[in-house]
Design a protein around this motif. Structure first.
Motif: not given
Ligand code: ASP
Ligand code: MG
Length: 402
Positions: A39-41, A45-47, A72-74, A148-153
């Motif tokens: 899961v992502s945040a 949330e991250t922002n 956030g992810e936790r 890095g941003r978007g890293g949960s992919d």
């Molecule tokens: N929460 C992180 C972000 O916004 C990672 C993700 O969503 O993939 O960059």
């Protein structure tokens, strides 16, 4: 089957949506699959966490930022596991560290180096749904890191690779990859299957469904990737090896990039080393040069034109003016790059001809052309960019006629 499902920020954007994700996960489990959920945040949330840090410092220390951002992810992973348990499913939430994800120590943009899969393997073996907090790992010093941003992919793809999963599903708020942007051409169709290389071309041209790094990793680890929506039951797009795509259309899709600008240098010396000088200087300054054309020289001078991302134009201008002060330099930012992408082009001739004729018929001038094995890109005036997309979309039979 062992399936890795990854849910992005909008899919877990509020408690109701997390509940919806729990139902989807439960359904996948009921169908007899083993399941790891990444899961992502929750969106925003991250922002928000970044803003908090900036309240105290313009330059917060990367190590502490990682500890902060991993929170956030936790939150999402724990909430999803709690929701699943309440529904009667055996689930367990793991942080990146608990899931065995080891990274290098480049804080805030770490690379996954290794995944110790024993813990996940044991839980999956015991029939448990494993919920992993994406975007994070642990350095060999024991510090929390993020990817890095978007890293949960990336977390999802890496876990799917390490666990040898049959499928890695990436859930977002769009149905998959389309033959072109449906906002430009409403007859755009969802693509059922596409190769890694085609997806990389689309992603680098700004199709935001998937992050380029995760497609590259999926290709390297041979992970079958599906991108689909968590808000409906539509099938999504499978991103896979070229061999797995039975009917390869010549052109899979048409992409538009309006954020390009062109620099033209006239009257430069037509002698060895000039291009080297210009482009190595641009490379040194980290400016992304995309298309380059040089004409056949005349009277000892030549012209070179090339494109850079629009937001790097000012920087590129300065660099070029330094390199050659005799050249006449022109700039143009009202251009658009239209690209045809398709692995089928490798085995078909005449693809470019069809495109050029289709645009000529509508009086659209092509200002630059570049080709690769699976892509043809053309620069046209920006005001014709969207029209060119529609014309080409139709010329290659991509329109949805149903
Ligand atoms: N929460 C992180 C972000 O916004 C990672 C993700 O969503 O993939 O960059
Ligand atoms: Mg994301």
């Amino acid at each position: 089957m062992l399936i890795v499902q990854k849910y992005g920020g909008t899919s877990v954007g509020d408690l109701e949506r997390i509940e919806n994700v729990a139902r989807r996960v439960a359904r996948t489990k009921d169908e007899g699959n083993d399941l790891i959920v990444v899961v992502s945040a929750m969106s925003g949330e991250t922002n928000k966490l970044i803003e908090y840090a900036h309240h105290f410092s313009k330059n917060p220390s990367p190590r502490e930022m990682d500890l902060l951002l991993s929170a956030g992810e936790r939150v999402t992973s724990a909430l999803l596991a709690i929701a699943l348990k309440e529904m009667g499913y055996d689930a367990i939430a793991l942080t990146g560290r608990q899931a065995g994800i080891v990274t290098d120590d480049v804080h805030t943009s770490a690379r996954i180096e290794n995944i110790h899969t024993e813990t996940m393997q044991n839980h999956v073996g015991a029939g448990r749904i494993v919920v992993v907090a994406g975007f994070q790992g642990i350095t060999d010093k024991g510090d929390v890191s993020t990817l890095g941003r978007g890293g949960s992919d990336l977390s999802a793809v890496a876990i799917a690779g390490a666990m040898d999963a049959d499928l890695c599903e990436i859930y977002t708020d769009v149905d998959g990859v389309y033959t072109t942007d449906p906002r430009i051409e409403r007859r755009a169709q969802k693509i059922d299957r596409i190769s890694y290389d085609e997806m990389l071309e689309f992603a680098s041209m700004g199709a935001k469904v998937l992050q380029n790094r995760s497609v590259e990793l999926a290709k390297k680890l041979n992970v079958n990737l599906v991108t689909r929506s968590s808000f409906n039951d539509n099938e999504g797009t499978l991103i896979t090896k070229e061999e797995n795509i039975m009917e390869q259309p010549i052109v899979s899709g048409v992409a538009l990039d309006k954020n390009q600008a062109r620099i033209t240098l006239r009257n430069i010396k037509d002698e060895p080393g000039i291009a080297a000088k210009i482009f190595s200087k641009l490379a040194d300054e980290n400016i992304n040069v995309d298309m380059i054309i040089q004409n056949v020289g005349q009277d000892g001078t030549a012209n070179i034109g090339f494109t850079v991302p629009e937001n790097e134009l000012e920087h590129a201008k300065r660099v070029v003016e330094e390199v050659d002060d005799t050249a006449v330099i022109e700039y143009e930012s009202n251009i658009a790059k239209v690209s045809l992408v398709g692995v089928g082009m490798k085995s078909h001739s005449g693809v470019a001809g069809t495109a050029f004729s289709a645009l000529a018929k509508e009086n659209i001038n092509i200002e630059m052309i570049s080709t690769s094995e699976i892509k043809i890109s053309m620069i046209v005036s920006e005001k014709y960019g969207e029209l060119a997309v529609r014309i080409l979309h139709e010329a290659y039979g991509l329109d949805n006629r149903s």
